[in-house]
Design a protein around this motif. Structure first.
Motif, short mmCIF file in Angstrom:
data_model
loop_
_atom_site.label_atom_id
_atom_site.label_comp_id
_atom_site.label_asym_id
_atom_site.label_seq_id
_atom_site.Cartn_x
_atom_site.Cartn_y
_atom_site.Cartn_z
N UNK A 36 27.98 20.40 24.29
CA UNK A 36 28.05 21.82 24.64
C UNK A 36 29.50 22.27 24.78
N UNK A 54 29.33 33.25 35.71
CA UNK A 54 29.78 31.90 35.98
C UNK A 54 28.73 31.11 36.74
N UNK A 59 26.59 28.14 32.01
CA UNK A 59 27.99 28.52 31.95
C UNK A 59 28.85 27.28 31.67
N UNK A 60 29.96 27.51 31.03
CA UNK A 60 30.88 26.43 30.71
C UNK A 60 31.35 25.73 31.98
N UNK A 61 31.53 26.52 33.02
CA UNK A 61 32.00 25.98 34.30
C UNK A 61 31.06 24.89 34.79
N UNK B 233 45.03 27.19 30.75
CA UNK B 233 44.94 27.21 32.20
C UNK B 233 45.64 28.42 32.81
N UNK B 238 40.45 33.26 30.60
CA UNK B 238 39.82 32.05 31.09
C UNK B 238 38.47 32.31 31.78
N UNK B 239 38.31 33.39 32.56
CA UNK B 239 36.99 33.62 33.18
C UNK B 239 35.87 33.69 32.15
N UNK B 240 36.16 34.21 30.96
CA UNK B 240 35.13 34.27 29.92
C UNK B 240 34.78 32.87 29.43
N UNK B 241 35.80 32.02 29.35
CA UNK B 241 35.55 30.62 28.97
C UNK B 241 34.66 29.96 30.01
N UNK B 242 35.03 30.07 31.27
CA UNK B 242 34.27 29.43 32.34
C UNK B 242 32.83 29.93 32.37
N UNK B 243 32.63 31.19 31.99
CA UNK B 243 31.29 31.76 32.05
C UNK B 243 30.50 31.51 30.78
N UNK B 244 31.10 30.85 29.82
CA UNK B 244 30.39 30.60 28.56
C UNK B 244 30.24 31.85 27.71
N UNK B 245 31.21 32.75 27.79
CA UNK B 245 31.13 33.98 26.99
C UNK B 245 32.17 33.89 25.89
N UNK B 246 31.69 33.65 24.67
CA UNK B 246 32.60 33.38 23.56
C UNK B 246 32.41 34.36 22.42
N UNK B 259 36.27 38.64 24.86
CA UNK B 259 35.80 37.35 25.35
C UNK B 259 36.67 36.22 24.82
N UNK B 262 37.71 30.61 22.14
CA UNK B 262 37.57 29.15 21.99
C UNK B 262 36.85 28.76 20.72
N UNK B 263 35.73 29.44 20.43
CA UNK B 263 34.94 29.06 19.26
C UNK B 263 35.58 29.53 17.96
N UNK B 269 43.57 25.40 24.82
CA UNK B 269 43.27 24.24 25.66
C UNK B 269 44.15 23.01 25.39
#
Lengths: 248, 366
Positions: A36, A54, A59-61, B233, B238-246, B259, B262-263, B269
Motif C-alpha cells: 500500500x 487522517x 490513511x497512509x498515516x 518531511x 504532507x497532510x495529504x500524503x498522511x491522509x492517503x489523498x493522492x 493533493x 507521491x503517485x 521522500x
C-alpha cells in the motif's frame, strides 16, 4: 509413515517457534502494508479535508504506523531467535558448509526433489532448507537495514540516523534504497511460497510432523536421522533422554 | 575592495549606522540557520574577519547555478558579490575576459595562496585526458587541480560538481566525475541541486565569509542547515500524503485540489534540500507547490532514476516497461505454478514409492 514405528525427537525450542510465528505475522503485515505504501490506492472514504481523513481506515498515516510497528516487532523478535540459538542445539540451523557430510546430504535431498531419488535420507533438519534460511536471513537483514535507513532519516540528527543513515550513502542514494527494499520484499514472499509448499510436501511425503514441529517442537522419524549428532552431544543425558522418548 | 576589510569596516566606510549593522547581523544569523544565541558571535565575526577572496570556476555544466545565484533575494546576490566577498575570478559574472583575465587568475592564486575560497560549478570530465571540457585552452581537470592546490576550501556548487551531474548519466561517455574525486586534502562542501536554491548558495558563502570556515556538514558532506531534512518531511502537502489523498494524474481533481504528488513520481521522500521550508525566489514557490513532483535534483544519481513521473522506476523488459510489483506478481505466480506442478509430481512419486514398498515388504513374506 506409521506413527507406531516412529521415534520422537525434540528439535525446536519454544523461542524459535514463537519467533517463527511472529516472523510470519509481521512479514505478512509488512508486505501488505508495504504494498500500500509503495502504491497507495484511494478508496474515496477520506473526504476532501485531510484533517479528518487522517483518521480514516486506509490513511497512509495508519498504514505506515502499522508497517513501522510490525517492523519493530519483527526486529526485536530476533532476540528470541538468538536466545533459542544459544539455549538449544536444535535451533542452530546454520548449514555446516565446512563439513563434507553437509554436501552429501544436500545432494541427496536435491536428487529427491528433482524426482531422481524416490526418498532422501532421514534427517531432522533438511540441509537444503537450512541453506535457504541463510538466504532468508540475508534478505531480512537487507530489509531491516534499508528500512531503518529510510525510517530513521525522518530525524536526521537522531542516533538511529547516525547508525543507519550512512546506508543511504553506501547504496548511492536514498531512492535506490527504496527500490532495493521493495524488490527484496518480493523475494521474501517468493521464499515464503516455496517454504510453505516444501513444508506441506514434506508432511505429505514422509509424515514426520514437519508442520506440527513448528507448534510442538517435536518431529517423528521412523529411522535414525543422519544429523542426530547435530542436536545431541552425548554429554547431556537429560536432553538425550527427552529426545529419544518413544511414543509408539 | 582589497579583500581585507571586514563587514563592519565596510559599513563604516559607507557611513552606515551601528544599528543597521546589527540588523544585518541578525538577518545573517537567521539566514544561516543559526540560533539567535549565536548573534554575538556573528557580530564579532562581522567586525573582525576579513572578507574572503573567492575564485569561481566553471567546468562541465550549463551555468544554471549562476543563473540561480544571481537571483538570490536575501541576501541579494549583488550584495554578496560586491560587499561580502571579493569575487576575483568568475568567467561568467566578470566583465573582463580573455588572456588578461586568465593572467589575473594566476596572480590571484599566487597572492592569496592558501587563503582563497574555490567555488567550483560543474563536473570534471576525465575521459580522453579531460579534453571533453576545455576552459581557457586547458583541460578543466588540469585547471581545477591547479586552482585547488592553493585553495583554503572548496565549494562544490550544484549537482554536477557534487555528484557528477547529468553528463555523468549512464553510460557517462565523457567519464565525468564529481569534484571531490579529483581534488583531495582540502575541506570540501557539497551544495547539490540542479540548480541549488540561491539562498542556500549565498548562505554557505556567507557562513564562510562570517566565520572563516565551512558550516557543519552531514554524513554526505552537505551543509546540515540546508540539507538536513527531506523535502517530504517539510512539504506543505504532507497532510495529504498522511491522509492517503493522492493526485493520480496531472489533470484530475486531486491535482487541482493540491493533493500529494507521491503517485505521480514525486521524489520528495528521498530528497534532501530546503525547497520545503526556504522555497525559491524569496519564498515565492517551489516545484511541488507549482504542481510538479520533485525530481530529486539534489540527490546523487537522480538523472538515472527515470521515469520521473512514476513512483517505481521503469525497467525495460522485452519492448515494454514494467516495475517491481508487476515483476513480483509474475514471478510469484510462476513460483505458485511451479510449486503446484512439483506437488503433482510429488504425489505421483509417493504413490510409486508406496507400491514399491508394498512389493518389497510383500516380497519376502510371500
Amino acid at each position: 509413515m506409521e506413527r507406531g514405528h516412529s521415534k520422537q525427537y525434540y528439535v525446536f525450542s519454544p523461542f524459535l517457534r514463537i519467533f517463527h510465528w511472529l516472523m510470519v505475522l509481521s512479514i505478512v503485515t509488512l508486505f501488505t502494508t508495504g504494498l500500500y505504501i509503495g502504491d497507495p490506492f484511494f478508496i474515496g472514504s477520506q473526504g476532501l479535508e485531510p484533517t479528518y481523513a487522517v483518521t480514516g481506515r486506509l490513511s497512509m498515516e495508519i498504514m505506515r504506523f502499522i508497517h513501522f510497528a510490525a517492523a519493530y516487532i519483527f526486529t526485536v523478535s530476533f532476540i528470541l531467535r538468538a536466545y533459542g540459538f544459544w539455549r538449544n542445539k536444535g535451533d542452530r540451523l546454520f548449514p555446516h558448509f565446512w563439513k563434507k557430510q553437509y554436501y552429501e546430504d544436500l545432494l541427496d535431498v536435491f536428487l529427491h526433489y528433482t524426482f531422481i531419488k524416490s526418498s532422501h535420507k532421514p534427517c531432522l533438519r533438511n540441509p537444503l532448507a537450512r541453506a535457504s534460511y541463510v538466504a532468508l536471513y540475508f534478505m531480512v537483514f537487507i530489509e531491516i537495514i534499508t528500512g531503518f535507513a529510510m525510517y530513521t532519516m525522518i530525524k536526521p540528527n537522531s542516533w538511529g540516523a547516525k547508525i543507519y543513515g550512512p546506508v543511504n550513502q553506501l547504496l548511492g542514494d536514498e531512492y535506490t534504497v527504496h527500490i532495493i527494499h521493495h524488490y527484496v520484499a518480493w523475494l521474501i514472499i517468493l521464499f515464503a511460497i516455496v517454504h510453505v509448499y516444501m513444508a506441506a510436501r514434506a508432511d505429505f511425503m514422509d509424515r514426520e510432523g514437519e508442520i506440527s514441529s513448528m507448534f510442538s517442537g517435536v518431529k517423528f522419524l521412523p529411522h535414525e536421522p543422519v544429523d542426530i549428532g547435530d542436536i545431541t552431544d552425548g554429554k547431556d543425558s537429560s536432553v538425550r533422554d527427552r529426545k529419544h522418548s518413544i511414543t509408539g | 575592495m582589497d579583500g581585507k576589510d571586514s563587514l563592519w569596516g565596510l559599513f563604516q566606510q559607507r557611513g552606515l549606522s551601528r544599528r543597521s549593522f546589527l540588523k544585518v547581523c541578525m538577518t545573517i544569523t537567521g539566514i544561516l540557520g543559526l540560533s539567535p544565541a549565536m548573534l554575538p558571535k556573528v557580530v564579532s565575526a562581522a567586525e573582525q574577519n576579513p572578507l574572503p577572496v573567492v575564485v569561481w570556476l566553471h567546468g562541465h555544466e550549463c551555468t544554471g547555478c549562476d543563473e540561480s545565484f544571481i537571483r538570490s533575494q536575501s541576501p541579494l546576490a549583488s550584495d554578496v558579490l560586491l560587499n561580502m566577498i571579493s569575487l576575483e575570478y568568475s568567467d561568467t559574472l566578470s566583465a573582463a575576459a580573455g588572456e588578461p583575465f586568465e593572467h589575473h587568475l594566476e596572480e590571484v592564486m599566487k597572492r592569496y595562496e592558501g587563503k582563497y575560497l574555490l567555488a567550483v560549478e560543474g563536473g570534471v570530465s576525465t575521459g580522453n585526458e579531460g579534453t571533453f571540457c576545455m576552459v581557457g585552452g586547458k583541460p578543466f581537470v588540469a585547471a581545477l587541480k591547479e586552482a585547488a592546490r592553493g585553495a583554503a576550501a572548496v565549494l562544490e556548487i550544484g549537482s554536477c560538481a557534487a555528484w557528477g551531474g547529468v553528463q555523468a548519466a549512464k553510460p557517462n561517455p565523457t567519464n565525468t566525475v564529481a569534484v571531490h574525486t579529483v581534488v583531495s586534502g582540502k575541506p570540501i562542501i557539497k551544495i547539490p541541486g540542479c540548480p541549488p536554491i540561491p539562498e542556500v548558495l549565498t548562505g554557505v558563502v556567507m557562513h564562510y565569509a562570517m566565520f572563516g570556515q565551512l558550516p557543519p556538514v552531514d554524513s554526505q558532506g552537505r551543509p546540515k542547515q540546508f540539507y538536513g531534512n527531506r523535502i517530504h518531511d517539510t512539504c506543505y502537502r504532507r497532510p495529504f500524503f498522511n491522509s492517503g489523498m493522492f493526485a493520480e494524474q496531472f489533470d484530475d481533481a486531486g491535482s487541482k485540489a493540491g493533493w500529494c504528488l507521491y503517485k505521480l513520481g514525486c521524489r520528495g521522500p528521498e530528497t534532501y534540500n530546503s525547497c520545503g521550508n526556504l522555497r525559491w525566489w524569496n519564498g515565492l514557490s517551489y516545484p511541488i507547490q507549482s504542481g510538479h513532483g520533485c525530481i530529486g535534483c539534489s540527490s546523487n544519481g537522480f538523472w538515472d532514476n527515470d521515469h520521473f513521473y512514476d513512483r517505481m522506476p521503469g525497467i525495460p523488459v522485452a519492448k515494454t516497461i514494467t516495475n517491481a510489483d508487476t515483476i513480483g506478481l509474475v514471478v510469484g505466480g510462476a513460483a505458485v505454478a511451479g510449486v503446484a506442478a512439483h506437488g503433482a509430481l510429488s504425489v505421483l512419486q509417493k504413490s510409486k514409492r508406496r507400491s514399491g514398498e508394498h512389493e518389497e515388504v510383500g516380497g519376502p513374506k510371500a
